[in-house]
Design a protein around this motif. Structure first.
Motif, PDB file in Angstrom:
ATOM      1  N   UNK A   1     -27.776   2.824  82.456  1.00  0.00           N
ATOM      2  CA  UNK A   1     -28.271   3.665  83.544  1.00  0.00           C
ATOM      3  C   UNK A   1     -29.716   4.070  83.291  1.00  0.00           C
ATOM      4  N   UNK A   2     -30.029   4.455  82.056  1.00  0.00           N
ATOM      5  CA  UNK A   2     -31.391   4.862  81.736  1.00  0.00           C
ATOM      6  C   UNK A   2     -32.370   3.710  81.945  1.00  0.00           C
ATOM      7  N   UNK A   3     -31.997   2.503  81.549  1.00  0.00           N
ATOM      8  CA  UNK A   3     -32.884   1.354  81.734  1.00  0.00           C
ATOM      9  C   UNK A   3     -33.219   1.158  83.216  1.00  0.00           C
TER      10      UNK A   3
ATOM     11  N   UNK B   1     -29.191  12.958  82.739  1.00  0.00           N
ATOM     12  CA  UNK B   1     -28.048  12.045  82.830  1.00  0.00           C
ATOM     13  C   UNK B   1     -27.382  12.019  81.466  1.00  0.00           C
ATOM     14  N   UNK B   2     -26.106  12.361  81.430  1.00  0.00           N
ATOM     15  CA  UNK B   2     -25.354  12.429  80.173  1.00  0.00           C
ATOM     16  C   UNK B   2     -24.340  11.295  80.100  1.00  0.00           C
ATOM     17  N   UNK B   3     -24.058  10.882  78.889  1.00  0.00           N
ATOM     18  CA  UNK B   3     -22.998   9.906  78.648  1.00  0.00           C
ATOM     19  C   UNK B   3     -21.657  10.609  78.873  1.00  0.00           C
TER      20      UNK B   3
ATOM     21  N   UNK C   1     -32.963  21.336  88.883  1.00  0.00           N
ATOM     22  CA  UNK C   1     -32.665  19.936  88.664  1.00  0.00           C
ATOM     23  C   UNK C   1     -31.220  19.615  88.988  1.00  0.00           C
ATOM     24  N   UNK C   2     -30.834  18.410  88.666  1.00  0.00           N
ATOM     25  CA  UNK C   2     -29.466  17.960  88.881  1.00  0.00           C
ATOM     26  C   UNK C   2     -28.993  17.267  87.605  1.00  0.00           C
ATOM     27  N   UNK C   3     -27.770  17.524  87.234  1.00  0.00           N
ATOM     28  CA  UNK C   3     -27.183  16.904  86.048  1.00  0.00           C
ATOM     29  C   UNK C   3     -26.145  15.891  86.496  1.00  0.00           C
ATOM     30  N   UNK C   4     -26.280  14.675  86.010  1.00  0.00           N
ATOM     31  CA  UNK C   4     -25.363  13.595  86.344  1.00  0.00           C
ATOM     32  C   UNK C   4     -24.671  13.099  85.091  1.00  0.00           C
ATOM     33  N   UNK C   5     -23.604  12.349  85.282  1.00  0.00           N
ATOM     34  CA  UNK C   5     -22.855  11.787  84.153  1.00  0.00           C
ATOM     35  C   UNK C   5     -22.629  10.303  84.442  1.00  0.00           C
TER      36      UNK C   5
END
Length: 134
Positions: free
Chosen positions: A93-95, A131-133, A82-86
């Motif tokens: 972003x989630x919406x 996706x992290x804050x 996978x890929x991890x984004x911030x």
């Protein structure tokens, strides 16, 4: 000696759907598109980290038919990395991501025990995107 990240490869079965997700939904910028041997790959960057590219490519691009078939099978199962984004605004972003065509929500924004607030989805190809804050 300095070592840094130049590119992260993400395998996709439909480059157009992937570009729509990463560009139109997440806001990445297309840097280049390259066609080769009947396939194409697309590199994308962000405004804040233009030196790091996400490279979208087809399972069969640059591989033998047999190897491409194996990669395609793993992609279909969601078994590739996978890929991890911030992001600076996880809820916003989630919406956007949750409403994107082809995206599958795996985890809504959650405070994790290791100190991160994040969410998880699958992109239209089935790749895990966390996706992290920031």
């Amino acid at each position: 000696m300095t070592v840094s990240i130049a590119a992260v490869h993400v395998t996709v079965d439909d480059p157009d759907a992937a570009v729509a997700f990463y560009r139109d939904t997440l806001g990445f910028k297309v840097r280049k598109e390259v066609a080769n041997d009947g396939f194409r790959w697309v590199t994308l960057t962000t405004e804040t980290q233009p030196e790091i590219e996400i490279v979208l490519s087809h399972p069969h691009a640059g591989r033998s038919k047999a190897d491409g078939d194996i990669v395609a099978e793993l992609l279909a199962k969601g078994e590739l990395g996978g890929i991890n984004l911030r992001t600076d605004n996880l809820d916003e972003t989630f919406a956007k991501v949750a409403a994107a065509p082809g995206a599958e929500v795996l985890q809504e924004p959650t405070d994790q025990f290791w100190g991160v607030r994040d969410a998880a989805v699958r992109d239209p190809a089935g790749n895990l995107v966390r996706i992290a804050q920031a």
